[in-house]
Write an enzyme that holds these catalytic residues in place. Structure first.
Site, PDB file in Angstrom:
ATOM      1  N   CYS A   2      74.826 102.529  42.632  1.00 38.01           N
ATOM      2  CA  CYS A   2      74.305 104.021  43.276  1.00 38.01           C
ATOM      3  C   CYS A   2      75.379 104.208  44.310  1.00 38.01           C
ATOM      4  O   CYS A   2      75.368 103.549  45.667  1.00 38.01           O
ATOM      5  CB  CYS A   2      72.999 104.613  43.180  1.00 38.01           C
ATOM      6  SG  CYS A   2      72.273 104.625  41.592  1.00 38.01           S
ATOM      7  N   ARG A  27      79.994 102.878  42.130  1.00 36.23           N
ATOM      8  CA  ARG A  27      78.705 102.315  41.916  1.00 36.23           C
ATOM      9  C   ARG A  27      77.802 102.137  41.272  1.00 36.23           C
ATOM     10  O   ARG A  27      76.969 102.008  41.254  1.00 36.23           O
ATOM     11  CB  ARG A  27      79.036 102.204  43.842  1.00 36.23           C
ATOM     12  CG  ARG A  27      79.273 102.026  44.546  1.00 36.23           C
ATOM     13  CD  ARG A  27      78.676 101.923  46.453  1.00 36.23           C
ATOM     14  NE  ARG A  27      77.262 101.242  46.141  1.00 36.23           N
ATOM     15  CZ  ARG A  27      77.111 100.128  47.240  1.00 36.23           C
ATOM     16  NH1 ARG A  27      78.151  99.803  47.645  1.00 36.23           N
ATOM     17  NH2 ARG A  27      76.005  99.841  47.568  1.00 36.23           N
ATOM     18  N   TRP A  74      73.482 105.246  39.031  1.00 39.56           N
ATOM     19  CA  TRP A  74      72.986 104.183  38.741  1.00 39.56           C
ATOM     20  C   TRP A  74      71.658 104.461  37.639  1.00 39.56           C
ATOM     21  O   TRP A  74      71.052 103.389  38.754  1.00 39.56           O
ATOM     22  CB  TRP A  74      74.016 103.565  38.427  1.00 39.56           C
ATOM     23  CG  TRP A  74      73.696 102.030  37.203  1.00 39.56           C
ATOM     24  CD1 TRP A  74      74.935 101.884  36.509  1.00 39.56           C
ATOM     25  CD2 TRP A  74      73.057 101.473  37.182  1.00 39.56           C
ATOM     26  NE1 TRP A  74      74.406 100.484  35.467  1.00 39.56           N
ATOM     27  CE2 TRP A  74      73.580 100.310  36.025  1.00 39.56           C
ATOM     28  CE3 TRP A  74      72.047 100.475  37.560  1.00 39.56           C
ATOM     29  CZ2 TRP A  74      72.548  99.274  35.237  1.00 39.56           C
ATOM     30  CZ3 TRP A  74      71.103  99.961  37.069  1.00 39.56           C
ATOM     31  CH2 TRP A  74      71.606  99.120  35.833  1.00 39.56           C
ATOM     32  N   ASN A 100      69.330 105.113  47.184  1.00 31.57           N
ATOM     33  CA  ASN A 100      69.688 104.125  46.601  1.00 31.57           C
ATOM     34  C   ASN A 100      68.377 102.930  46.462  1.00 31.57           C
ATOM     35  O   ASN A 100      67.813 102.915  47.284  1.00 31.57           O
ATOM     36  CB  ASN A 100      70.914 103.089  46.464  1.00 31.57           C
ATOM     37  CG  ASN A 100      71.939 104.128  46.945  1.00 31.57           C
ATOM     38  OD1 ASN A 100      71.882 105.414  46.207  1.00 31.57           O
ATOM     39  ND2 ASN A 100      72.678 103.962  47.338  1.00 31.57           N
ATOM     40  N   GLY A 101      67.929 102.278  45.321  1.00 30.97           N
ATOM     41  CA  GLY A 101      66.986 101.332  45.698  1.00 30.97           C
ATOM     42  C   GLY A 101      65.882 101.307  44.651  1.00 30.97           C
ATOM     43  O   GLY A 101      65.811 102.239  43.585  1.00 30.97           O
ATOM     44  N   GLU A 481      83.651  81.918  32.172  1.00 33.32           N
ATOM     45  CA  GLU A 481      83.983  83.715  33.181  1.00 33.32           C
ATOM     46  C   GLU A 481      85.075  84.580  32.388  1.00 33.32           C
ATOM     47  O   GLU A 481      84.620  85.465  32.393  1.00 33.32           O
ATOM     48  CB  GLU A 481      84.731  83.079  33.833  1.00 33.32           C
ATOM     49  CG  GLU A 481      85.701  84.171  34.604  1.00 33.32           C
ATOM     50  CD  GLU A 481      84.633  85.644  35.255  1.00 33.32           C
ATOM     51  OE1 GLU A 481      83.633  85.063  34.694  1.00 33.32           O
ATOM     52  OE2 GLU A 481      85.744  86.525  35.670  1.00 33.32           O
ATOM     53  N   LYS A 485      84.600  88.480  31.503  1.00 30.58           N
ATOM     54  CA  LYS A 485      85.283  89.482  31.051  1.00 30.58           C
ATOM     55  C   LYS A 485      85.934  90.274  30.411  1.00 30.58           C
ATOM     56  O   LYS A 485      85.853  91.181  30.248  1.00 30.58           O
ATOM     57  CB  LYS A 485      86.765  88.813  32.194  1.00 30.58           C
ATOM     58  CG  LYS A 485      87.211  89.417  33.117  1.00 30.58           C
ATOM     59  CD  LYS A 485      86.669  89.126  34.368  1.00 30.58           C
ATOM     60  CE  LYS A 485      85.236  89.421  34.441  1.00 30.58           C
ATOM     61  NZ  LYS A 485      84.787  89.655  36.090  1.00 30.58           N
ATOM     62  N   GLU A 488      82.853  92.849  29.122  1.00 32.84           N
ATOM     63  CA  GLU A 488      82.603  93.530  30.037  1.00 32.84           C
ATOM     64  C   GLU A 488      83.102  94.594  29.904  1.00 32.84           C
ATOM     65  O   GLU A 488      82.788  96.053  30.273  1.00 32.84           O
ATOM     66  CB  GLU A 488      82.281  93.221  31.637  1.00 32.84           C
ATOM     67  CG  GLU A 488      81.727  93.007  32.441  1.00 32.84           C
ATOM     68  CD  GLU A 488      82.235  92.547  33.650  1.00 32.84           C
ATOM     69  OE1 GLU A 488      81.691  92.866  35.103  1.00 32.84           O
ATOM     70  OE2 GLU A 488      82.766  91.758  33.753  1.00 32.84           O
ATOM     71  N   HIS A 504      77.296  71.404  17.332  1.00 33.81           N
ATOM     72  CA  HIS A 504      75.781  71.059  17.181  1.00 33.81           C
ATOM     73  C   HIS A 504      75.087  72.821  16.915  1.00 33.81           C
ATOM     74  O   HIS A 504      74.085  72.677  17.509  1.00 33.81           O
ATOM     75  CB  HIS A 504      74.726  70.555  18.654  1.00 33.81           C
ATOM     76  CG  HIS A 504      75.482  69.311  18.939  1.00 33.81           C
ATOM     77  ND1 HIS A 504      74.898  68.177  18.414  1.00 33.81           N
ATOM     78  CD2 HIS A 504      76.275  68.665  20.052  1.00 33.81           C
ATOM     79  CE1 HIS A 504      75.529  67.272  18.891  1.00 33.81           C
ATOM     80  NE2 HIS A 504      76.433  67.549  19.703  1.00 33.81           N
ATOM     81  N   LYS A 602      79.372  98.428  40.484  1.00 33.95           N
ATOM     82  CA  LYS A 602      79.622  97.256  41.502  1.00 33.95           C
ATOM     83  C   LYS A 602      79.021  96.298  41.507  1.00 33.95           C
ATOM     84  O   LYS A 602      79.140  95.421  41.584  1.00 33.95           O
ATOM     85  CB  LYS A 602      80.856  97.924  41.915  1.00 33.95           C
ATOM     86  CG  LYS A 602      81.555  96.755  42.883  1.00 33.95           C
ATOM     87  CD  LYS A 602      82.927  96.611  41.871  1.00 33.95           C
ATOM     88  CE  LYS A 602      83.332  94.835  42.501  1.00 33.95           C
ATOM     89  NZ  LYS A 602      84.156  94.543  41.909  1.00 33.95           N
TER      90      LYS A 602
HETATM   91  C1  F6R Z   1      81.831  90.204  35.926  1.00 36.21           C
HETATM   92  C2  F6R Z   1      80.841  90.909  37.658  1.00 36.21           C
HETATM   93  C3  F6R Z   1      80.468  90.686  37.815  1.00 36.21           C
HETATM   94  C4  F6R Z   1      79.299  89.960  39.328  1.00 36.21           C
HETATM   95  C5  F6R Z   1      77.870  90.077  39.560  1.00 36.21           C
HETATM   96  C6  F6R Z   1      77.643  89.930  41.171  1.00 36.21           C
HETATM   97  O1  F6R Z   1      82.821  90.820  36.716  1.00 36.21           O
HETATM   98  O2  F6R Z   1      81.444  91.695  38.548  1.00 36.21           O
HETATM   99  O3  F6R Z   1      79.073  89.627  37.026  1.00 36.21           O
HETATM  100  O4  F6R Z   1      80.231  89.113  39.489  1.00 36.21           O
HETATM  101  O5  F6R Z   1      77.659  90.974  39.404  1.00 36.21           O
HETATM  102  O6  F6R Z   1      78.220  90.261  42.051  1.00 36.21           O
HETATM  103  P1  F6R Z   1      78.471  90.230  43.731  1.00 36.21           P
HETATM  104  O7  F6R Z   1      79.041  89.117  43.405  1.00 36.21           O
HETATM  105  O8  F6R Z   1      78.505  91.580  44.584  1.00 36.21           O
HETATM  106  O9  F6R Z   1      77.473  89.969  44.369  1.00 36.21           O
END
Ligand code: F6R
Length: 607
Positions: A2, A27, A74, A100-101, A481, A485, A488, A504, A602
């Protein structure tokens, strides 16, 4: 998660709020709204489902007023709908609130308000704040906000307008960031610097438990007992152009390409080749203290956690002390044992991820020493830690993190050097790693130059409904990772396994429809990785190998993406880069909204 913006000054508020919300959309982006104080003590509230552009389109042509607040959401309480979008207002329309929160006791408060005859119009937790403030009976708006906030538990950043007091915004913070931007006879409020940089370079960060009254000409900060606090402004270190697409089709594409320069920034002034060591003054740890740690525990969420695993392996290899990474989101719930001789490292791009912030609090509460590996300067986690290493990756806007993660991995290499050189890591080995770190930017440029070829592999990968990503030891967090990616932004099922674990269980799923991306560095496990790929091929599964030139594939004929070799300890850094491009081009092929994937945001500031 948010975004909040606020404006008070001599200009028309609406365009400033909309521009700020566009900057904050990464966000949260399922609904948006603004409240602008109009003439004759009225408040004009407009809310829509969807993006800020929908809000812009829905606004009346003439929306005048020099004070206002805005929000991009969000969803946490109730689905994305116009009624649930912020701002929320009191029954008489006088008070408007953006938040927010999460308010933990919202259900109880909603019930109490309903019993008192209040007609609630949304399913949100936020709405209770508007009613509590309006019904407080306090003499001033500030008192009413303090009183309302005292009744809620949970996390919040809020901005409040009162049409009876059009000369001010009242804001408060607890657990979610909130920043005041100082202009010439105008003031801004935002949950993120991104909304402020076009207007001012002078900002003040609110602390948890702090409130502020923001007037056009200044601000006053205070605590819950109304004692004034001192809040000097600081200078923003981000240029407005850093937040533009700069000719790229997506922020993710831009941020992938920026990696060579962003690595150059994190290492600038920090590498001492002569002594084979990294200089990390911000850690606030003397060589004696560094030597005193007998264990390292890394905490982060999502991709930051996976990079934490890369970091743990680097630290074990270079410093020879036990190190592991754990999901911060689980850590505090298992009543962790905090040890005085453990160095805790919190890793976060945003510095606002609430799970990681809470893990930091838990460590500090129990007397542990925690340092941060954080990108956003002045963020909650950066400020809560005892010291740290800033990533200097620059602003990262795409929800799928790329350059910040790469800088986290490089940051871990620097920390591993610092811990290693006060132990048994020799000067020659330190110099070997430093030379390899310095070479990374050019090596990444080489990988990025092969984007066209990787895009072709991505088209094939995008045609599968499900994929495996596999790797061993250093390669396993790379596979995790890579899968993260991919899923996502392409919405394809992608799952990571240790290559050694395939037989396994997961091997049962392998057939012509399930391709595997295998991480195969030229290390001591290359032969075993080859054997696993043969087992997959024997069952009809397609394999794409991300590998080094000198791995001998013998008879095994599988497509390969070749990355340059670095020192083995740093291999994960380069092996990860093609997986970013693979995910990006798969999502591009599938036509998805790359920078704003569905259901995500984000900065995850809620639990
Ligand atoms: C994936 C991604 C998320 C962040 C996670 C932590 O591409 O960006 O998995 O890595 O939400 O976010 P930060 O690094 O801001 O604590």
């Amino acid at each position: 998660m948010c975004g909040i913006v606020g404006y008070i000054g001599g200009q028309n508020a609406a365009p400033i709020l909309l521009e700020g919300l566009t900057r904050l959309e990464y966000r949260g982006y399922d609904s948006a709204g603004i409240a602008v104080l109009g003439p004759k003590d009225t408040t004009q509230v407009h809310r829509v489902v969807g993006r800020v552009r929908n809000l812009t389109a829905a606004l009346p042509k003439r929306l005048t007023g020099k004070v206002g607040i805005g929000h991009t959401r969000w969803a946490t309480h109730g689905p994305a709908s116009e009624d649930n979008a912020h701002p929320h207002t009191s029954e008489d329309g006088r008070i408007s609130v953006v938040h927010n929160g999460i308010i933990d006791n919202a259900d109880a408060l909603r019930a109490q308000l309903a019993d008192a005859g209040v007609k609630l119009t949304s399913e949100t937790d936020t709405e209770v704040l508007a009613h509590l403030i309006a019904r407080s009976g306090a003499d001033t708006l500030e008192d009413a906000v303090v009183e309302a906030v005292s009744r809620i538990t949970g996390t919040y950043a809020i901005a409040v307008t009162d049409s009876a007091h059009p000369d001010r915004l009242v804001i408060a913070r607890n657990g979610s960031p909130l920043i005041i931007g100082v202009g010439e006879r105008e003031m801004f409020v935002a949950s993120d610097l991104a909304a402020l940089v076009r207007h001012t370079s002078q900002v003040a960060h609110l602390d948890d438990g702090e409130f502020a009254t923001v007037f056009a000409t200044g601000y006053r900060t205070f605590t819950v007992d109304e004692s004034d606090t001192t809040k000097p402004t600081t200078e923003i270190d981000i240029a407005a152009e850093d937040l533009d697409l700069g000719g790229f089709p997506h922020y993710m594409a831009k941020e992938i390409q920026e990696q060579p320069e962003s690595i150059e920034r994190i290492i600038r002034g920090r590498l001492d080749h002569r002594f084979g060591v990294a200089r990390l003054d911000g850690l606030n740890l003397t060589p004696r203290e560094l030597r005193g740690f007998s264990r390292v525990k890394i905490l982060g969420c999502g991709s930051a956690y996976y990079v934490g695993q890369i970091g743990a392996t680097m630290i074990e290899e270079l410093a020879r002390i036990p190190a592991d990474a754990e999901a911060a989101s689980e850590f505090r719930y298992r009543n962790p044992i905090i040890e005085a001789d453990t160095l805790y490292i919190a890793v976060s791009q945003s510095g606002e991820t609430i799970d990681t912030a809470f893990a930091v609090e838990e460590i500090k509460r129990k007397g542990g020493r925690v340092v941060g590996l954080v990108n956003v300067v002045g963020s909650t986690i950066a400020r809560a830690c005892d010291g740290g290493v800033y990533l200097h990756a620059g602003p990262e806007i795409a929800v799928a993190s790329t350059k910040a993660l790469t800088n986290m991995a490089v940051g871990f290499a620097l920390i591993a050097l610092s811990l290693g050189r006060v132990r048994d890591l020799s000067n020659a080995d330190g110099q070997r790693i430093i030379a390899a770190i310095r070479a990374l930017p050019d090596q990444i440029r080489t990988i990025l130059a092969a984007e066209g070829e990787i895009a072709e592999h991505a088209k094939v990968a995008a045609s599968a409904n499900s994929l495996f990503f596999i790797g061993r030891v250093r390669g396993f967090p790379v596979a995790r990772e890579g899968a993260q990616k991919f899923k996502e932004i392409s919405y394809r099922h992608a799952e990571a396994y240790q290559t050694s674990e395939l037989k396994h269980g997961p091997l049962a799923l392998i057939d012509e429809s399930l391709p595997t991306v295998a991480i195969v560095p030229a290390d001591e496990l290359a032969d075993r990785n080859l054997a696993a790929m043969q087992q997959i091929r024997a069952r009809g599964g397609a394999v794409l190998a991300v590998t080094h030139e000198d791995v001998d594939f013998g008879e095994l004929d599988v497509p390969r993406i070749v990355v340059p070799r670095t020192e083995p300890e740093l291999d994960p850094i380069l092996l990860t880069i093609p997986l970013q491009l693979l995910a990006y081009h798969a999502a591009l092929t599938l036509g998805y909204d790359i920078d704003k994937p569905r259901n995500l945001a984000k900065s995850v500031t809620v639990e």
